[in-house]
Design a protein around this motif. Structure first.
Motif, PDB file in Angstrom:
ATOM      1  N   ALA A  82       0.610  -1.337  -0.062  1.00 29.07           N
ATOM      2  CA  ALA A  82       0.072   0.071  -0.051  1.00 29.07           C
ATOM      3  C   ALA A  82       1.007   1.352  -0.078  1.00 29.07           C
ATOM      4  CB  ALA A  82      -0.886   0.161   1.177  1.00 29.07           C
ATOM      5  N   VAL A  83       2.049   1.032   0.839  1.00 28.77           N
ATOM      6  CA  VAL A  83       2.993   2.573   0.835  1.00 28.77           C
ATOM      7  C   VAL A  83       3.415   2.670  -0.689  1.00 28.77           C
ATOM      8  CG1 VAL A  83       5.276   3.098   1.613  1.00 28.77           C
ATOM      9  CG2 VAL A  83       3.390   2.281   3.270  1.00 28.77           C
TER      10      VAL A  83
ATOM     11  N   VAL B 207       3.986  -3.123  -8.028  1.00 27.69           N
ATOM     12  CA  VAL B 207       4.263  -3.717  -6.539  1.00 27.69           C
ATOM     13  C   VAL B 207       3.487  -4.763  -6.631  1.00 27.69           C
ATOM     14  CG1 VAL B 207       4.145  -3.551  -4.206  1.00 27.69           C
ATOM     15  CG2 VAL B 207       4.240  -1.411  -5.649  1.00 27.69           C
ATOM     16  N   VAL B 208       4.238  -5.905  -6.242  1.00 22.46           N
ATOM     17  CA  VAL B 208       3.822  -7.442  -6.368  1.00 22.46           C
ATOM     18  C   VAL B 208       4.180  -8.081  -4.887  1.00 22.46           C
ATOM     19  CG1 VAL B 208       4.200  -9.718  -7.207  1.00 22.46           C
ATOM     20  CG2 VAL B 208       4.063  -7.854  -9.000  1.00 22.46           C
TER      21      VAL B 208
ATOM     22  N   GLU C 240      -5.343 -13.053  -4.465  1.00 23.99           N
ATOM     23  CA  GLU C 240      -6.116 -12.567  -3.384  1.00 23.99           C
ATOM     24  C   GLU C 240      -5.252 -11.536  -2.320  1.00 23.99           C
ATOM     25  OE1 GLU C 240      -6.674 -15.828  -0.304  1.00 23.99           O
ATOM     26  OE2 GLU C 240      -6.753 -16.542  -2.271  1.00 23.99           O
ATOM     27  N   HIS C 241      -3.889 -11.910  -2.565  1.00 30.60           N
ATOM     28  CA  HIS C 241      -2.941 -11.015  -1.657  1.00 30.60           C
ATOM     29  C   HIS C 241      -2.503  -9.867  -2.554  1.00 30.60           C
ATOM     30  CE1 HIS C 241      -3.263 -13.832   1.607  1.00 30.60           C
ATOM     31  NE2 HIS C 241      -3.030 -14.875   0.804  1.00 30.60           N
ATOM     32  N   GLN C 242      -2.925  -9.476  -3.664  1.00 29.81           N
ATOM     33  CA  GLN C 242      -2.248  -8.559  -4.520  1.00 29.81           C
ATOM     34  C   GLN C 242      -3.327  -7.369  -4.319  1.00 29.81           C
ATOM     35  OE1 GLN C 242       0.729  -9.147  -5.660  1.00 29.81           O
ATOM     36  NE2 GLN C 242       0.715 -11.225  -5.428  1.00 29.81           N
ATOM     37  N   ASN C 243      -2.689  -6.244  -4.305  1.00 28.03           N
ATOM     38  CA  ASN C 243      -3.780  -5.085  -4.256  1.00 28.03           C
ATOM     39  C   ASN C 243      -4.659  -4.908  -2.981  1.00 28.03           C
ATOM     40  OD1 ASN C 243      -2.716  -3.638  -6.550  1.00 28.03           O
ATOM     41  ND2 ASN C 243      -3.928  -5.294  -7.661  1.00 28.03           N
ATOM     42  N   TYR C 244      -4.078  -5.599  -1.896  1.00 28.91           N
ATOM     43  CA  TYR C 244      -5.053  -6.026  -0.786  1.00 28.91           C
ATOM     44  C   TYR C 244      -5.868  -4.459  -0.220  1.00 28.91           C
ATOM     45  CZ  TYR C 244      -7.182  -7.790   3.122  1.00 28.91           C
ATOM     46  OH  TYR C 244      -7.961  -8.266   4.114  1.00 28.91           O
ATOM     47  N   TYR C 245      -4.994  -3.571   0.084  1.00 33.98           N
ATOM     48  CA  TYR C 245      -5.392  -2.526   0.782  1.00 33.98           C
ATOM     49  C   TYR C 245      -6.473  -1.779  -0.465  1.00 33.98           C
ATOM     50  CZ  TYR C 245      -5.937   2.426   2.375  1.00 33.98           C
ATOM     51  OH  TYR C 245      -6.348   3.538   2.971  1.00 33.98           O
ATOM     52  N   ARG C 246      -6.121  -1.531  -1.736  1.00 33.04           N
ATOM     53  CA  ARG C 246      -6.878  -0.924  -2.758  1.00 33.04           C
ATOM     54  C   ARG C 246      -8.460  -1.611  -2.644  1.00 33.04           C
ATOM     55  NH1 ARG C 246      -3.027   0.392  -7.623  1.00 33.04           N
ATOM     56  NH2 ARG C 246      -1.932   2.074  -6.681  1.00 33.04           N
ATOM     57  N   GLU C 247      -8.540  -3.029  -2.566  1.00 32.79           N
ATOM     58  CA  GLU C 247      -9.620  -3.710  -2.523  1.00 32.79           C
ATOM     59  C   GLU C 247     -10.374  -3.888  -1.424  1.00 32.79           C
ATOM     60  OE1 GLU C 247      -8.739  -7.061  -5.192  1.00 32.79           O
ATOM     61  OE2 GLU C 247      -7.707  -5.908  -6.759  1.00 32.79           O
ATOM     62  N   ASN C 248      -9.935  -3.503  -0.189  1.00 33.34           N
ATOM     63  CA  ASN C 248     -10.518  -3.876   1.012  1.00 33.34           C
ATOM     64  C   ASN C 248     -10.169  -2.712   2.051  1.00 33.34           C
ATOM     65  OD1 ASN C 248     -10.768  -6.928   0.750  1.00 33.34           O
ATOM     66  ND2 ASN C 248      -8.650  -6.726  -0.247  1.00 33.34           N
ATOM     67  N   THR C 249     -10.272  -1.591   1.649  1.00 33.14           N
ATOM     68  CA  THR C 249     -10.361  -0.505   2.449  1.00 33.14           C
ATOM     69  C   THR C 249     -11.191  -0.466   3.788  1.00 33.14           C
ATOM     70  OG1 THR C 249     -11.588   0.883   1.223  1.00 33.14           O
ATOM     71  CG2 THR C 249      -9.303   1.118   0.896  1.00 33.14           C
TER      72      THR C 249
ATOM     73  N   PRO D 299      -2.490   4.147   9.190  1.00 29.92           N
ATOM     74  CA  PRO D 299      -1.292   4.899  10.092  1.00 29.92           C
ATOM     75  C   PRO D 299       0.036   4.958   9.365  1.00 29.92           C
ATOM     76  CG  PRO D 299      -2.427   3.486  11.516  1.00 29.92           C
ATOM     77  CD  PRO D 299      -3.066   3.125  10.040  1.00 29.92           C
ATOM     78  N   LYS D 300       0.534   3.958   8.546  1.00 28.96           N
ATOM     79  CA  LYS D 300       1.563   3.848   7.641  1.00 28.96           C
ATOM     80  C   LYS D 300       1.566   4.985   6.422  1.00 28.96           C
ATOM     81  CE  LYS D 300       3.022  -0.892   8.931  1.00 28.96           C
ATOM     82  NZ  LYS D 300       4.130  -0.760   9.664  1.00 28.96           N
ATOM     83  N   LEU D 301       0.243   4.756   5.900  1.00 26.40           N
ATOM     84  CA  LEU D 301       0.153   5.849   4.884  1.00 26.40           C
ATOM     85  C   LEU D 301       0.210   7.058   5.304  1.00 26.40           C
ATOM     86  CD1 LEU D 301      -2.762   3.984   2.738  1.00 26.40           C
ATOM     87  CD2 LEU D 301      -0.137   4.015   2.127  1.00 26.40           C
TER      88      LEU D 301
END
Length: 178
Positions: A20-21, A31-32, A144-153, A164-166
């Motif tokens: 995500a960062v 990013v993979v 299912e582990h790719q683009n996790y944040y974008r797809e599961n905000t 918080p990291k972002l």
């Protein structure tokens, strides 16, 4: 302008966080999420990685345009958006799979990473424990582990751990973001 695509492989705890960062960083093409650094034969599964018995770390492989962002800047962002002073742990995530690690691809990356780790040490009270190792085989995690944040905000983990990291990324490195 021609692109100068380079690859960096980094582990700083859960790969969903580091992915995500770097998805927000200018010059990052892809990013993979995946795994590297283990000592068991064959392609590991997420469940095996979570056991902590494979020796693999959760990592991301970043393809970036070196004409836009340098490897040194990639490493500075990485080292300042996770805690490189905790051994085998990031927050509540514990185990060797969550270790802080820079897997270098060649001698030049090794030299730059070693220098960045020395320079960054001044910003931390505790000793940096980030592992610096040659990249062995990189295994891509399942889709299912790719683009996790974008797809599961909406997920709690995203709200309480990734956001918080972002926020830290946006505060410290605003000039390097898309």
């Amino acid at each position: 302008m021609n692109k100068n695509l380079q690859v960096a492989t980094l582990g700083g705890g859960c790969f969903w966080c580091t992915e995500a960062v770097f998805q927000e960083v200018k010059g990052v093409e892809e990013v993979v999420s995946g795994y590297a650094g283990g000592n068991v034969p064959g392609e590991p599964t997420y469940r095996e990685i979570c056991s902590g018995l494979t020796g693999h770390a959760e990592v991301i492989q970043i393809t970036y345009d070196a004409n836009v962002i340098s490897y040194e800047d990639v490493l500075v962002i990485f080292m300042t958006t996770h805690d490189p002073t905790t051994l085998n742990q990031q927050g509540a995530d514990r185990g060797t799979q969550y270790r802080s690690v820079v897997f270098y691809h060649d001698e030049n990356q090794q030299k730059i990473a070693s220098e960045v780790l020395k320079q960054i040490q001044d910003y931390y009270n505790d000793k940096i424990v980030t592992e610096l190792s040659a990249l062995p085989i990189f295994y891509k995690a399942t889709e299912e582990h790719q683009n996790y944040y974008r797809e599961n905000t909406q997920q709690g983990y995203c709200s309480f751990v990734i956001e918080p990291k972002l926020a830290k990324l946006r505060k410290l490195h605003a000039d390097k973001l898309n």
